[in-house]
Design a protein around this motif. Structure first.
Motif, PDB file in Angstrom:
ATOM      1  N   GLU A   1       0.826  -1.202   0.000  1.00 33.67           N
ATOM      2  CA  GLU A   1       0.000   0.000   0.000  1.00 33.67           C
ATOM      3  C   GLU A   1       0.865   1.259   0.000  1.00 33.67           C
ATOM      4  N   PHE A   2       0.435   2.255  -0.763  1.00 35.23           N
ATOM      5  CA  PHE A   2       1.042   3.580  -0.682  1.00 35.23           C
ATOM      6  C   PHE A   2       0.527   4.270   0.580  1.00 35.23           C
ATOM      7  N   ALA A   3       1.435   4.764   1.410  1.00 33.60           N
ATOM      8  CA  ALA A   3       1.063   5.394   2.676  1.00 33.60           C
ATOM      9  C   ALA A   3       0.505   6.787   2.443  1.00 33.60           C
ATOM     10  N   PRO A   4      -0.379   7.249   3.330  1.00 34.98           N
ATOM     11  CA  PRO A   4      -0.875   8.623   3.206  1.00 34.98           C
ATOM     12  C   PRO A   4       0.276   9.617   3.237  1.00 34.98           C
ATOM     13  N   GLY A   5       0.212  10.597   2.362  1.00 34.49           N
ATOM     14  CA  GLY A   5       1.205  11.670   2.343  1.00 34.49           C
ATOM     15  C   GLY A   5       0.602  12.926   2.940  1.00 34.49           C
ATOM     16  N   GLY A   6       0.082  13.794   2.082  1.00 30.12           N
ATOM     17  CA  GLY A   6      -0.535  15.014   2.577  1.00 30.12           C
ATOM     18  C   GLY A   6      -0.913  15.926   1.436  1.00 30.12           C
ATOM     19  N   GLN A   7      -1.220  17.159   1.802  1.00 32.67           N
ATOM     20  CA  GLN A   7      -1.646  18.163   0.829  1.00 32.67           C
ATOM     21  C   GLN A   7      -0.508  19.155   0.565  1.00 32.67           C
ATOM     22  N   HIS A   8      -0.560  19.764  -0.632  1.00 29.53           N
ATOM     23  CA  HIS A   8       0.374  20.830  -1.000  1.00 29.53           C
ATOM     24  C   HIS A   8      -0.465  22.064  -1.342  1.00 29.53           C
ATOM     25  N   PRO A   9      -0.776  22.901  -0.351  1.00 33.87           N
ATOM     26  CA  PRO A   9      -1.662  24.047  -0.593  1.00 33.87           C
ATOM     27  C   PRO A   9      -1.176  24.978  -1.696  1.00 33.87           C
ATOM     28  N   LEU A  10       0.145  25.142  -1.821  1.00 34.01           N
ATOM     29  CA  LEU A  10       0.673  26.046  -2.836  1.00 34.01           C
ATOM     30  C   LEU A  10       0.296  25.582  -4.242  1.00 34.01           C
ATOM     31  N   MET A  11       0.197  24.282  -4.440  1.00 36.80           N
ATOM     32  CA  MET A  11      -0.019  23.717  -5.770  1.00 36.80           C
ATOM     33  C   MET A  11      -1.394  23.081  -5.949  1.00 36.80           C
ATOM     34  N   GLY A  12      -2.159  22.955  -4.877  1.00 32.99           N
ATOM     35  CA  GLY A  12      -3.470  22.337  -5.004  1.00 32.99           C
ATOM     36  C   GLY A  12      -3.399  20.860  -5.342  1.00 32.99           C
ATOM     37  N   THR A  13      -2.417  20.159  -4.779  1.00 24.07           N
ATOM     38  CA  THR A  13      -2.241  18.737  -5.042  1.00 24.07           C
ATOM     39  C   THR A  13      -2.167  17.968  -3.723  1.00 24.07           C
ATOM     40  N   HIS A  14      -2.284  16.649  -3.821  1.00 22.94           N
ATOM     41  CA  HIS A  14      -2.076  15.784  -2.659  1.00 22.94           C
ATOM     42  C   HIS A  14      -1.421  14.493  -3.130  1.00 22.94           C
ATOM     43  N   ASN A  15      -0.869  13.706  -2.176  1.00 19.82           N
ATOM     44  CA  ASN A  15      -0.069  12.566  -2.583  1.00 19.82           C
ATOM     45  C   ASN A  15      -0.166  11.392  -1.630  1.00 19.82           C
ATOM     46  N   ARG A  16       0.366  10.265  -2.082  1.00 22.52           N
ATOM     47  CA  ARG A  16       0.599   9.071  -1.280  1.00 22.52           C
ATOM     48  C   ARG A  16       2.006   8.590  -1.612  1.00 22.52           C
ATOM     49  N   LEU A  17       2.644   7.871  -0.664  1.00 26.72           N
ATOM     50  CA  LEU A  17       4.068   7.572  -0.778  1.00 26.72           C
ATOM     51  C   LEU A  17       4.353   6.094  -0.546  1.00 26.72           C
ATOM     52  N   LEU A  18       5.404   5.604  -1.207  1.00 28.53           N
ATOM     53  CA  LEU A  18       5.857   4.222  -1.055  1.00 28.53           C
ATOM     54  C   LEU A  18       7.373   4.213  -0.952  1.00 28.53           C
TER      55      LEU A  18
ATOM     56  N   TYR B   1      11.922   7.251  -2.449  1.00 33.73           N
ATOM     57  CA  TYR B   1      10.526   6.811  -2.386  1.00 33.73           C
ATOM     58  C   TYR B   1       9.811   7.096  -3.698  1.00 33.73           C
ATOM     59  N   LEU B   2       8.659   6.482  -3.840  1.00 37.28           N
ATOM     60  CA  LEU B   2       7.751   6.746  -4.946  1.00 37.28           C
ATOM     61  C   LEU B   2       6.660   7.684  -4.452  1.00 37.28           C
ATOM     62  N   GLU B   3       6.341   8.681  -5.263  1.00 33.71           N
ATOM     63  CA  GLU B   3       5.263   9.607  -4.929  1.00 33.71           C
ATOM     64  C   GLU B   3       4.142   9.458  -5.950  1.00 33.71           C
ATOM     65  N   LEU B   4       2.960   9.107  -5.468  1.00 35.98           N
ATOM     66  CA  LEU B   4       1.756   9.112  -6.287  1.00 35.98           C
ATOM     67  C   LEU B   4       1.067  10.443  -6.045  1.00 35.98           C
ATOM     68  N   ILE B   5       0.869  11.242  -7.098  1.00 42.27           N
ATOM     69  CA  ILE B   5       0.376  12.605  -6.920  1.00 42.27           C
ATOM     70  C   ILE B   5      -0.765  12.892  -7.893  1.00 42.27           C
ATOM     71  N   ALA B   6      -1.698  13.724  -7.440  1.00 42.51           N
ATOM     72  CA  ALA B   6      -2.840  14.114  -8.265  1.00 42.51           C
ATOM     73  C   ALA B   6      -3.352  15.462  -7.785  1.00 42.51           C
ATOM     74  N   ILE B   7      -4.185  16.083  -8.590  1.00 41.19           N
ATOM     75  CA  ILE B   7      -4.852  17.320  -8.176  1.00 41.19           C
ATOM     76  C   ILE B   7      -5.785  17.010  -7.016  1.00 41.19           C
ATOM     77  N   ASP B   8      -5.735  17.836  -5.996  1.00 42.64           N
ATOM     78  CA  ASP B   8      -6.616  17.694  -4.834  1.00 42.64           C
ATOM     79  C   ASP B   8      -7.958  18.344  -5.167  1.00 42.64           C
ATOM     80  N   PRO B   9      -9.035  17.560  -5.283  1.00 41.26           N
ATOM     81  CA  PRO B   9     -10.320  18.143  -5.677  1.00 41.26           C
ATOM     82  C   PRO B   9     -10.904  19.090  -4.641  1.00 41.26           C
ATOM     83  N   GLU B  10     -10.413  19.030  -3.414  1.00 46.49           N
ATOM     84  CA  GLU B  10     -10.925  19.896  -2.354  1.00 46.49           C
ATOM     85  C   GLU B  10     -10.102  21.173  -2.190  1.00 46.49           C
TER      86      GLU B  10
END
Length: 203
Positions: free
Chosen positions: A28-45, A52-61
């Motif tokens: 499982e990719f572990a919870p990462g967090g939010q990046h307010p400056l960029m409006g993205t969030h991630n999970r990490l492995l 590490y590996l970073e899974l990143i996407a636009i944070d819809p919230e």
């Protein structure tokens, strides 16, 4: 000198990508967090000590950021895929002075007790059609990789493809000596080879 820090898997949504990637890697990719400056969030492995590996996407919230999102996420479409690589350095400003034009400007970022500087570009893209690494400098001893469960997954090789491979190689060689890295002729893109307790994986 630059050292590999993490690899970026871009996705349209974290929810849609986390499960198939967990099945692929057997972890499982572990919870990462939010990046307010960029409006993205991630999970990490974890990829072992310091990587590490970073899974990143636009944070819809998150609200729309004032500038284009990093890793060209504003224009990302399709299934999750390896899109970028990130290298760390001791002095980001000095490294940027040796990097090609368009590698970014220094931005100070933080999340919890993590503090780092990142080279952020005004366009959201990086030199050599996004195959030049994003640059990061961590402050202090805190680093995400040290906090992640180690599932025995390791990066064995990273291939960078670009039509101007000779030029990209000439730019990277003074900045880093990484035996796992190769720069090859071809359409712009990245390919990574991993070993896991369950077998080998290529992205």
């Amino acid at each position: 000198m630059l050292r590999p820090d993490h690899l970026v898997i871009s996705a349209e949504t974290l929810a849609g990508a986390a499960e198939p990637l967990a099945k692929l890697f057997g972890a499982e990719f572990a919870p990462g967090g939010q990046h307010p400056l960029m409006g993205t969030h991630n999970r990490l492995l974890s990829l072992g000590p310091g990587e590490y590996l970073e899974l990143i996407a636009i944070d819809p919230e998150a609200p729309q950021p004032a500038q284009p999102r990093w890793f060209n996420l504003d224009h990302f479409r399709g299934g999750p895929r390896l899109s970028h690589w990130v290298c760390r350095c001791e002095d980001l400003a000095d490294t940027l002075a040796m990097a090609p034009d368009g590698a970014g400007r220094v931005a100070a970022l933080s999340r919890g007790d993590l503090r780092w500087q990142m080279a952020v570009t005004d366009s959201g893209t990086l030199p050599f059609d996004d195959t030049f690494p994003a640059l990061i400098s961590w402050e202090g001893e805190a680093h995400p990789a040290r906090r992640l469960p180690d599932h025995g997954i390791r990066l064995q090789a990273l291939q960078i493809f670009h039509p101007d491979a000779d030029e990209l190689r000439a730019v990277l060689t003074p900045l880093m000596q990484e035996p796992r890295l190769s720069v090859l002729q071809g359409p712009p893109g990245l390919s990574a080879h991993f070993t896991t307790p369950h077998g080998e994986i290529r992205l």
